[in-house]
Design an enzyme around this catalytic site. Structure first.
Site, PDB file in Angstrom:
ATOM      1  N   LYS A  40      -5.879 -12.980   5.939  1.00  0.00           N
ATOM      2  CA  LYS A  40      -4.967 -13.374   4.722  1.00  0.00           C
ATOM      3  C   LYS A  40      -3.548 -12.577   5.004  1.00  0.00           C
ATOM      4  CE  LYS A  40      -4.910 -10.259   1.010  1.00  0.00           C
ATOM      5  NZ  LYS A  40      -3.329  -9.911   0.617  1.00  0.00           N
ATOM      6  N   ASN A  41      -3.702 -11.450   5.566  1.00  0.00           N
ATOM      7  CA  ASN A  41      -2.386 -10.937   5.918  1.00  0.00           C
ATOM      8  C   ASN A  41      -1.765 -11.400   7.119  1.00  0.00           C
ATOM      9  OD1 ASN A  41      -2.635  -9.523   3.471  1.00  0.00           O
ATOM     10  ND2 ASN A  41      -3.117  -7.538   4.329  1.00  0.00           N
ATOM     11  N   ARG A 114       3.008 -11.846  -3.458  1.00  0.00           N
ATOM     12  CA  ARG A 114       4.142 -11.223  -2.974  1.00  0.00           C
ATOM     13  C   ARG A 114       4.682 -11.855  -1.865  1.00  0.00           C
ATOM     14  NH1 ARG A 114       4.673  -6.560  -4.632  1.00  0.00           N
ATOM     15  NH2 ARG A 114       5.871  -5.734  -3.008  1.00  0.00           N
ATOM     16  N   CYS A 138      -1.391  -7.445  -5.936  1.00  0.00           N
ATOM     17  CA  CYS A 138      -2.267  -6.445  -6.569  1.00  0.00           C
ATOM     18  C   CYS A 138      -1.592  -5.257  -7.526  1.00  0.00           C
ATOM     19  CB  CYS A 138      -3.301  -5.698  -5.453  1.00  0.00           C
ATOM     20  SG  CYS A 138      -4.648  -6.909  -5.039  1.00  0.00           S
ATOM     21  N   ASP A 328      -6.642  -0.653   3.039  1.00  0.00           N
ATOM     22  CA  ASP A 328      -7.489  -1.673   2.443  1.00  0.00           C
ATOM     23  C   ASP A 328      -8.804  -1.256   2.719  1.00  0.00           C
ATOM     24  OD1 ASP A 328      -5.450  -3.330   1.423  1.00  0.00           O
ATOM     25  OD2 ASP A 328      -5.063  -3.507   3.695  1.00  0.00           O
ATOM     26  N   VAL A 350      -0.722   5.690   1.435  1.00  0.00           N
ATOM     27  CA  VAL A 350       0.178   4.418   1.640  1.00  0.00           C
ATOM     28  C   VAL A 350       0.607   3.845   0.382  1.00  0.00           C
ATOM     29  CG1 VAL A 350       0.202   2.027   2.396  1.00  0.00           C
ATOM     30  CG2 VAL A 350      -1.032   3.767   3.653  1.00  0.00           C
TER      31      VAL A 350
END
Ligand code: EPU
Length: 456
Positions: A40-41, A114, A138, A328, A350
């Site tokens: 996804k990222n 985002r 999120c 994550d 983080v």
């Protein structure tokens, strides 16, 4: 309707879930093989990069997740023609007719992701102007965009904050810049890359993020014609070029998804092979997985994660930027830690509020204490950050079924694992949020033998 519920329902619709609530009968080990597609990222950023090309781009291994649908809609709103589909895993982007978006269309997507902030550089290059709606993503604490905006200003952009979003223009064009981040932000590094590749002159970025997804974005940009070198000590040099072409790229696998299913295997006492997962990008996770008592086999085309029997052991983890233990990864792994004998500590360094999901776990019987301002003392690898928190997990505790409302993507997957580990029946609502980042998770749960149904 509250906005979290609204986001969850929209995300559920985007990925075609029959409803937003799952009923799970837990206590069964998950066993089987699943495919892990592109990260996804990375995928969402590579989609934005297609805006920079003069010709078509092809992206392979795209996961069917709602964040991909949101970014696709935003690209379409700006005139990009998209063919292929996330269901088949291949998307083709034709940017030949990029135009300013209709603000009603952008507004409809406002708050869903985002990623829009990363449209700034590419839109400035194509159109000389960008409007970025309010950002979603999120709810895991304050998520400022000051590094992004400071960097854009250094390139020569004029940033105007409006109540509905951010208006950005470049009346005098964009030029190379010297930029240094106070913290190696992933998104802000991507912002610099996506902007610097087409400015006049060279950009030097210090204290850049060097996550594998960033390296894969650099690979995408290099295929497009960019000149980017990654130097020692988190320095990235980007020489601006006059034009870029489209790319053909197979996305890096999703290491967050693989770590999540691995954690599900360990917590439920199961055995899950993640096809597509690669050892090199998961080494830090694999070390911790092994220390807890999990086992793994590295295979040619994936990684098998399993509970080899015996007791699970506690660990102390500090989340960190790459090559540290990813933020994550902590949420799904905490469910396995509730089953370990002894006390584990997770220092979250983080994000400033990433343990909210543990409230539901405590209701299910877990023994977890959250220290909102972190724990003082003890030997630490990561320098202490003002925003950090700590969770102290003492196990083993039996988890029992409960009614759970998913708060965010990773916390939500963690709740799913908790419900699958727990004895009895759980009702998990807002599962649309899980569809933001876990492709085909329902089909995968079925394949792994989970006992669940949708509440319709
Ligand atoms: N930060 C600032 N100012 C900025 C940008 C970031 O202070 O302008 C701070 C943040 O507040 C935070 C830290 O820097 O404390 C890290 O944020 P970063 O920018 O690195 O994260 P991000 O780009 O917003 C991406 C992923 C996250 C992942 C982090 C860390 C995407 C879309 N999101 O977020 O993924 O946790 O990097 O690896 O790529 C997820 O997938 O569930 C997720 C949250």
């Amino acid at each position: 309707m509250n906005s979290l519920l609204q986001d969850a329902q929209m995300a559920a619709r985007r990925v075609g879930l029959p409803s937003d609530t799952i009923v799970i009968n837990g206590g069964r080990p998950l066993r089987g093989t699943i495919d892990v597609r592109g990260a996804k990222n990375l995928v969402t950023k590579a989609m934005v990069a297609s805006l920079l090309g003069d010709t078509k781009s092809i992206l392979r291994d795209v996961p069917d997740i709602s964040d991909v649908h949101v970014v696709a809609s935003l690209l379409e709103a700006h005139g990009v023609t998209i063919s292929g589909s996330a269901e088949t895993g291949i998307l083709i982007f034709d940017p030949s007719n990029v135009a300013s978006a209709n603000s009603a269309e952008i507004d409809a997507l406002s708050g869903s992701s985002r990623i829009p902030i990363l449209f700034c550089g590419p839109l400035l290059h194509r159109l000389g102007h960008a409007f970025i709606p309010d950002l979603g993503g999120c709810r895991i604490g304050d998520r400022p965009i000051d590094f992004h905006l400071d960097a854009l200003r250094k390139f020569g952009a004029v940033v105007d904050k409006l109540p509905s979003g951010i208006d950005i223009s470049a009346p005098n064009g964009l030029h190379g810049a010297k930029i240094e981040f106070a913290y190696p932000s992933v998104g802000a590094t991507e912002q610099v890359l996506l902007t610097a590749v087409r400015v006049k002159g060279t950009t030097e970025l210090k204290n850049a993020a060097i996550e594998p997804e960033i390296m894969d974005l650099i690979a995408v940009l290099q295929k497009m014609g960019a000149i980017i070198s990654v130097e020692p000590n988190r320095v990235i040099l980007i020489e601006g070029v006059d034009s870029l072409k489209g790319y053909d790229h197979r996305a890096l696998f999703d290491r967050n998804e693989a770590a999540s299913w691995a954690s599900a295997a360990l917590a439920t006492g199961g055995d899950i092979t993640c096809k597509g997962a690669k050892q090199q990008d998961m080494m830090t996770f694999l070390n911790v997985f092994r220390k807890i008592g999990g086992a793994f086999d590295i295979e040619d085309d994936g990684i098998r994660f399993y509970h080899p029997g015996g007791d699970l052991k506690p660990v102390v983890i500090e989340t960190d930027v790459h090559p540290g233990f990813m933020t994550d990864w902590q949420q799904p792994l905490i469910i396995a830690l509730t089953q370990a004998i002894g006390t584990s500590i997770v220092h979250e360094t983080v994000y400033e509020d990433r343990f909210g999901f543990t409230d539901a776990l405590v209701e299910m019987g877990a023994n977890i204490q959250v220290h909102k301002h972190g724990l003082e003392g003890g030997e630490r690898r990561v320098p202490r950050r003002p925003l950090e928190q700590a969770a102290v997990i003492t196990g083993p505790t039996k988890l029992h079924g409960s009614e759970i409302v998913v708060p965010d993507l990773r916390g939500g997957f963690s709740h799913l694992i908790a419900a699958l580990t727990a004895d009895g029946r759980s009702t998990v609502s807002n599962v649309g949020l899980i569809g933001r980042g876990y492709g085909d998770f329902v089909a995968k749960l079925e394949k792994l033998g989970a006992d669940f149904s949708f509440e319709v």
